[in-house]
Design a protein around this motif. Structure first.
Motif, PDB file in Angstrom:
ATOM      1  N   ALA A 176      11.125  -2.082   7.808  1.00 27.97           N
ATOM      2  CA  ALA A 176      11.888  -1.033   7.138  1.00 27.97           C
ATOM      3  C   ALA A 176      12.644  -1.574   5.930  1.00 27.97           C
ATOM      4  O   ALA A 176      12.607  -1.003   4.830  1.00 27.97           O
ATOM      5  N   PHE A 235      12.895   5.462   9.151  1.00 23.61           N
ATOM      6  CA  PHE A 235      13.890   4.522   8.638  1.00 23.61           C
ATOM      7  C   PHE A 235      13.494   4.034   7.245  1.00 23.61           C
ATOM      8  O   PHE A 235      14.347   3.901   6.357  1.00 23.61           O
ATOM      9  N   ALA A 236      12.206   3.768   7.044  1.00 23.32           N
ATOM     10  CA  ALA A 236      11.730   3.301   5.739  1.00 23.32           C
ATOM     11  C   ALA A 236      11.969   4.355   4.658  1.00 23.32           C
ATOM     12  O   ALA A 236      12.308   4.020   3.516  1.00 23.32           O
ATOM     13  N   VAL A 279       9.995   3.958  12.712  1.00 21.06           N
ATOM     14  CA  VAL A 279      10.071   2.967  11.636  1.00 21.06           C
ATOM     15  C   VAL A 279       9.786   3.625  10.294  1.00 21.06           C
ATOM     16  O   VAL A 279      10.448   3.328   9.288  1.00 21.06           O
ATOM     17  N   ASP A 332      10.528  -4.516  13.519  1.00 19.12           N
ATOM     18  CA  ASP A 332      10.625  -3.144  13.009  1.00 19.12           C
ATOM     19  C   ASP A 332      11.644  -3.061  11.880  1.00 19.12           C
ATOM     20  O   ASP A 332      11.401  -2.420  10.845  1.00 19.12           O
ATOM     21  N   TYR A 333      12.795  -3.705  12.088  1.00 21.43           N
ATOM     22  CA  TYR A 333      13.814  -3.725  11.031  1.00 21.43           C
ATOM     23  C   TYR A 333      13.278  -4.428   9.791  1.00 21.43           C
ATOM     24  O   TYR A 333      13.500  -3.975   8.656  1.00 21.43           O
ATOM     25  N   THR A 337      19.958   8.198   7.962  1.00 19.11           N
ATOM     26  CA  THR A 337      19.568   7.273   9.029  1.00 19.11           C
ATOM     27  C   THR A 337      19.872   7.852  10.406  1.00 19.11           C
ATOM     28  O   THR A 337      19.194   7.522  11.395  1.00 19.11           O
TER      29      THR A 337
END
Length: 430
Positions: A260, A311-312, A308, A256-257, A302
């Motif tokens: 993003a 965050f993106a 996700v 997921d990170y 944030t």
């Protein structure tokens, strides 16, 4: 936009820059295409060598400490030895130290060589920036720095993708490939880049004040810019330091990170050049203020992200700040630097980013552990606001671009570094 308009925009973006710039740009791109070690160092030490995460963190810190030290050392070498010798020494040393690191097994030896790699790899940065300022006309510098920054990010995007596949095959291969590509950069410098260090006239030698590190430290406006660049760098470091920790604590996976943060690289590669065309001749004070606010409040958003996609979106905001800030701030550093002290000034500026790379992991970790991630994002907004106010105050009555150094006689410099007439320069491209 029509194909004809796109071709015209691309032609205007790359026109007017000397051949030497494009060889320097090529060297930067090749260097970043081979930047594998920084990407997989932590995995190499923990998975392949079986060391603890704490030890991996220590090695990363020593690598960063080497960069802090060599920022100033590389700046002094750039002014004293010249741009070309400094690049050759730094890139050759990096190639051999990276290759050596791949063969180290003892933990003390790994840590020591990682420190040397950090020193060698960072020593070239002041020389690159000073050479770029030497060979590019003042009105084209923001565009040139933007193109160089684009090459850095394009190379990193490719190398970080390739690093995973190379690591699955052989970590040692990654070390050796990076060493080989860095050595290729040194060969490009040796064959294609003449020395660009401005020649001091007899009058300057007789009466001019020598620029030392003390001169840089006493330059209040410039040191103010260095301090503000440190604050901005601490904010941007949270993309690779605070963001993955916060997303992990919230239950998101490493994948997921990855999704993003990939937005950052994609946007820089896609937007750096068109955005630079838009901002190239605009007020740098306003651009730096806006970029500082976008950076601080982009990360502050944030705190409200719960998916996700959210965050993106926050990554999009602070990436735009990065795209605007990087070439503008680098151009201001050159504008405030005396011609014969560009290496030392660039070294001090580079050091602000190296120190931020050491401070950001410690500060973000303490804030998240003791107060929660929301405090970290709130502090980003505070720091961004402070930086914006600082830019607004420091950039008032910005001095005009300093006059170029008196050229040496025509037969005393290589033809490649003599200034081109304006109409001829505009026809040269890579």
């Amino acid at each position: 936009m029509s194909p004809a308009s796109l071709r015209r925009a691309a032609r205007e973006t790359v026109s007017g820059l000397p051949r030497e710039f494009w060889w320097l740009w090529t060297s930067t791109l090749v260097n970043r295409l081979g930047a594998f070690v920084a990407t997989f160092m932590a995995l190499y030490l923990t998975l392949d060598r079986g060391y603890s995460a704490s030890y991996a963190g220590l090695v990363a810190a020593l690598h960063g400490l080497g960069g802090v030290i060599s920022s100033l050392g590389g700046g002094v070498m750039t002014d004293r030895l010249g741009r070309r010798p400094t690049l050759l020494i730094a890139q050759t040393s990096t190639a051999f130290s990276v290759a050596l690191l791949g063969f180290m097994h003892d933990p003390v030896a790994i840590a020591a060589v990682a420190f040397l790699v950090g020193m060698a790899s960072n020593a070239s940065r002041p020389a690159v920036q000073a050479m770029m300022a030497d060979i590019v006309r003042p009105e084209d510098r923001v565009r040139a720095f933007s193109l160089n920054y684009w090459a850095i990010n394009l190379g990193f995007a490719v190398s970080s993708t390739a690093a995973g596949f190379i690591a699955e095959f052989s970590y040692l291969a990654g070390f050796l490939i990076e060493a080989g590509m860095t050595l290729a950069c040194a060969i490009v410098v040796f064959l294609k880049l003449p020395e660009s260090k401005p020649v001091r006239t007899a009058a300057e030698e007789a009466g001019g004040e020598e620029v030392g590190l003390g001169t840089v430290l006493r330059d209040g406006r410039f040191m103010g810019v260095v301090g503000l660049s440190f604050l901005i760098a601490v904010i941007f470091q949270q993309g690779s330091v605070g963001l993955p920790v916060a997303m992990g604590a919230a239950g998101f996976t490493p994948a997921d990170y990855g999704l993003a943060i990939a937005v950052n690289g994609v946007l820089i590669v896609a937007l750096q050049i068109p955005v630079t065309r838009f901002i190239e001749h605009r007020d740098p004070q306003r651009l730096l203020v806006i970029s500082a606010l976008l950076a601080g409040y982009g990360f502050a958003l944030t705190a409200f992200a719960g998916s996700v996609a959210a965050f993106a979106l926050t990554v999009c905001v602070w990436t735009l700040a990065e795209i605007v800030n990087a070439p503008t701030q680098t151009g201001i550093v050159v504008r405030l630097s005396p011609v014969h002290g560009r290496g030392r000034y660039q070294g001090m500026y580079t050091m602000s980013w190296s120190v931020a790379a050491l401070v950001a992991p410690l500060s973000s970790g303490l804030l998240i552990d003791h107060f929660g991630a929301e405090w970290l994002w709130g502090m980003c907004a505070v720091v961004g606001t402070v930086a914006a106010i600082g830019y607004w105050l420091l950039m008032r009555s910005l001095p005009t671009e300093p006059a170029p150094a008196e050229p040496a006689p025509a037969d005393s410099r290589p033809a490649a570094v003599r200034p081109l007439p304006r109409d001829e320069a505009e026809t040269v491209s890579g």
